[in-house]
Design a protein around this motif. Structure first.
Motif: not given
Lengths: 450, 271
Positions: B266-268, A392-398
């Motif tokens: 993003d681990f959490e 994932q290049q972008n931060s996790f976006n729920p």
């Protein structure tokens, strides 16, 4: 102070007191001809020596203790038995293409990946044992290792001649479940078969990033909702990784348009190292998985044709045996694959003026970190070592949940049309109603007067 | 990890290893470090993979004469196997480097952040005391990542080191531990108050677990302790820095990092 000192001197250890020990020590220092104690370091050594070598009288065990002595369980017994069993697996003939993992592991080690020789041997034996078990197996290979929080998974991929007929919902693709996978968490233990996935599960798995816990039956609590346990998600991820990363050198397979089958090319010659070290030399072997979660597009009879066409355009089927050069490039790189050369890069020519090269090529996928394909001039192997997630290049976006639906409008209440009894006079609910009631009564009164 | 590379078999748990050429050249290169520097121990720390080339990191540790915690010095080398000291990184940009997700390119002069600042001397009344910082290069990013990983991950089993009465760390004869998280501690100067107190009171001399324990790390699911089939070879992995591996069995212990140097921020969300 003296009392304390006396206590220390009288302290007992296996029948000897400290005072006795000091006496012994002093005596040895003076009298012992063989060990000339001269300095402080010798003092410690001598003390230790005396402690270890004196005979200490241990009290006899009582009858109870002797009768209840448990046989000491050899702690490695289970391990030895299992290992021996695995190593002795043999069969007369196995009618399947079993990957020579032992040899290919050496190839992997040369590029900095792979297992120890001992583990590779155990994996080879496991491949054999599964091939023996099921006579429908055509092809069996070691797929790779998926890391998990508590216990990692080893995965084996199998192709069968007759697939299991498990009942599936109508919109699922049989071809998607062409590859069957076995999983274990410990090479010495038995392998478990992973269940088949449905189309909805495949679709949902594209939106989840998840670190496997190690428990196959764990419920997945992620958003968007995945209907299935960890084993279903595991299978879905394995399928996605396989369909994106299993490569073959160009020219090994041929795709027959009429029968829609992949067969071996009649005359196959492994492409030269120069070609193998570029993206031109490799093609994707399995078909691409659509966003829908199938291989061929599913035409839902309940949807209109326009909608279907729109969906089809957004989700095109790709041709088989496509070159990896055409893969969508990852970030600023050219293409999706990183190619590195290892080993002896010296170019030789043999006596027939043909180039000879011992170099080893490693292809790494950017989008799926951990998926590699390694090849030299004779063999090639595709394998996966990783946590099973995309890069994932972008931060996790729920994903945002759906908008909250508005409440429907309240319908006006109408009184019962023909009541049997006179309804009781009820207090009106709101000012509006009160006003309306008032007006209605005045209107009635007026009518009566008229 | 020791440069005899006997412990490489533990790395196979994450499917990584060093090939023959790497091993031979690293052994020579690491021995060569001791030509110019004096250390009690020089170890191989790990390999950070880049797109074109990889970086190899070595660690020199000096135990004797150090109060409370040994001195660690890092060395880096690219594919030319010539080790040089890892430079200090620019503090300002270092924090941003931690959340970068781009892979290392392998060229150490590659610029990661630009720091173009124009200082207008005419307007300001005072002339700034220092010049604007240089661009933040990949080497500094490497330096920051390596030191972060060392700080956040490097761990040793309980009972492997003791504190001497002169507050030096020494290695003891190590007998092995059971595979539980509480049997591991961080290999760094303790930052937790209770451990610092232990050391100040000299009680740490008698206890094997005087360094920060891994159990207190938050989020506590980041550690994964696993054994192999024999149940004696234990590996401990970190999920925030995938690629870090600590290992021990009844005879040896150590740790190494084999990965791409990218933190899993993003681990959490992933559990």
């Amino acid at each position: 102070m003296d009392v304390q000192l006396q206590k220390i001197f009288d302290s007992n250890y296996k029948g000897k007191t400290l005072y006795n020990h000091f006496c012994e020590l002093y005596y040895q220092m003076q009298e012992n001809k063989y060990y000339k104690a001269q300095s402080l370091s010798d003092f410690e050594d001598l003390s230790n020596f005396i402690k270890e070598n004196r005979f200490y009288h241990l009290p006899l065990k009582t009858a109870d203790q002797v009768n209840n002595l448990q046989d000491q369980i050899f702690p490695w017994q289970e391990y030895c038995k299992q290992q021996m069993q695995l190593m002795q697996i043999k069969a007369k003939v196995i009618n399947a293409t079993v990957q020579n993992f032992l040899k290919l592991n050496a190839l992997l080690n040369n590029v900095g990946y792979g297992f120890t020789d001992e583990d590779a041997y155990l994996i080879q034996q496991s491949l054999k044992s599964i091939a023996i078990r099921d006579s429908n197996i055509i092809n069996i290979r070691f797929w790779g290792k998926l890391f998990a929080q508590n216990r990692d998974y080893y995965v084996i991929e199998v192709q069968l001649s007759k697939s299991y007929k498990e009942p599936q919902p109508i919109d699922c693709d049989e071809k998607l479940n062409e590859y069957v996978h076995y999983v274990t968490q410990d090479l010495l233990e038995d392998w478990a078969l992973l269940p088949q996935v449905t189309r909805k599960q495949m679709e949902a798995s594209r939106f989840i990033t998840y670190v496997f816990s190690g428990n196959l039956n764990k419920e997945i609590t992620q958003y968007p909702i995945f209907n299935g346990k960890e084993k279903h998600l595991l299978k879905a991820q394995i399928l996605r990784i396989t369909h994106a990363n299993l490569l073959a050198p160009r020219g090994l397979y041929r795709f027959d348009d009429e029968t829609k089958l992949i067969t071996f090319e009649d005359e196959f010659k492994m492409p030269e190292s120069a070609e193998l070290s570029t993206m031109d030399g490799w093609v994707h072997l399995p078909p691409n998985i659509l966003k829908q979660g199938r291989i061929t597009f599913y035409e839902d009879p309940s949807l209109k044709e326009e909608e279907l066409n729109q969906m089809k355009e957004a989700d095109p089927e790709l041709e088989r045996l496509k070159s990896i050069k055409d893969d969508k490039p990852f970030e600023q790189n050219e293409g999706n694959w990183n190619i590195k050369i290892f080993g002896e890069t010296q170019q030789y020519t043999n006596q027939e003026e043909q180039p000879l090269s011992y170099q080893i090529v490693q292809l790494r996928n950017y989008l799926w970190p951990g998926a590699i394909t390694v090849s030299n001039s004779n063999d090639f192997i595709s394998i996966y070592f990783g946590y099973g997630n995309k890069n994932q290049q972008n931060s996790f976006n729920p994903l945002a949940p759906n908008d909250i639906q508005e409440e429907p409008e309240d319908i006006d209440e109408i009184p019962e049309p023909n009541p049997r009894e006179q309804p009781d006079e009820l207090e009106p609910d709101s000012d509006d109603e009160r006003r309306r009631e008032q007006e209605r009564r005045e209107a009635e009164l007026q009518q009566q007067q008229e | 990890m020791n440069i005899s590379f006997n412990d490489l078999k533990f790395l196979h748990q994450i499917g990584q290893t060093l090939n023959l050429e790497e091993r031979m050249r690293l052994q020579l290169a690491i021995l060569k470090i001791q030509e110019h520097y004096i250390f009690d121990e020089v170890l191989f720390w790990g390999r950070v993979e880049g797109v074109e080339k990889d970086y190899y990191i070595a660690l020199g540790i000096q135990y004797k004469g150090q109060y409370e915690f040994p001195l660690k010095k890092f060395f880096w080398s690219s594919n030319n196997y010539h080790f040089a000291e890892l430079p200090k990184y620019n503090e300002e940009f270092a924090q941003r480097a931690e959340t970068l997700r781009e892979p290392f390119t392998g060229q150490h002069e590659h610029i990661v952040f630009r720091t173009d600042e124009e200082i207008n001397f005419e307007d300001s009344l005072e002339i700034p005391a220092q010049l604007p910082a240089k661009n933040f290069s990949e080497l500094e990013r490497l330096s920051y990542i390596v030191q972060s990983i060392e700080f956040q991950c490097a761990s040793i089993p309980v009972g492997s080191y003791r504190l001497t009465p002169t507050h030096e760390l020494i290695k003891t004869t190590f007998k092995g531990v059971t595979a539980e998280l509480k049997n591991y501690q961080h290999f760094r100067q303790p930052i937790r108050k209770d451990k610092q107190d232990l050391i100040a009171r000299d009680e740490a001399l008698y206890r094997p677990d005087f360094l920060d324990s891994l159990v207190d790390d938050t989020p506590h699911n980041q550690w994964s302790v696993q054994t192999d089939s024999t149940k004696r070879n234990i590996t401990i992995r970190n999920l925030i820095w995938p690629g870090y591996l600590g290992y021990n069995n009844d005879y040896t212990f150590g740790y190494a990092y084999f990965g791409d140097g990218i933190k899993n921020s993003d681990f959490e969300f992933l559990l």
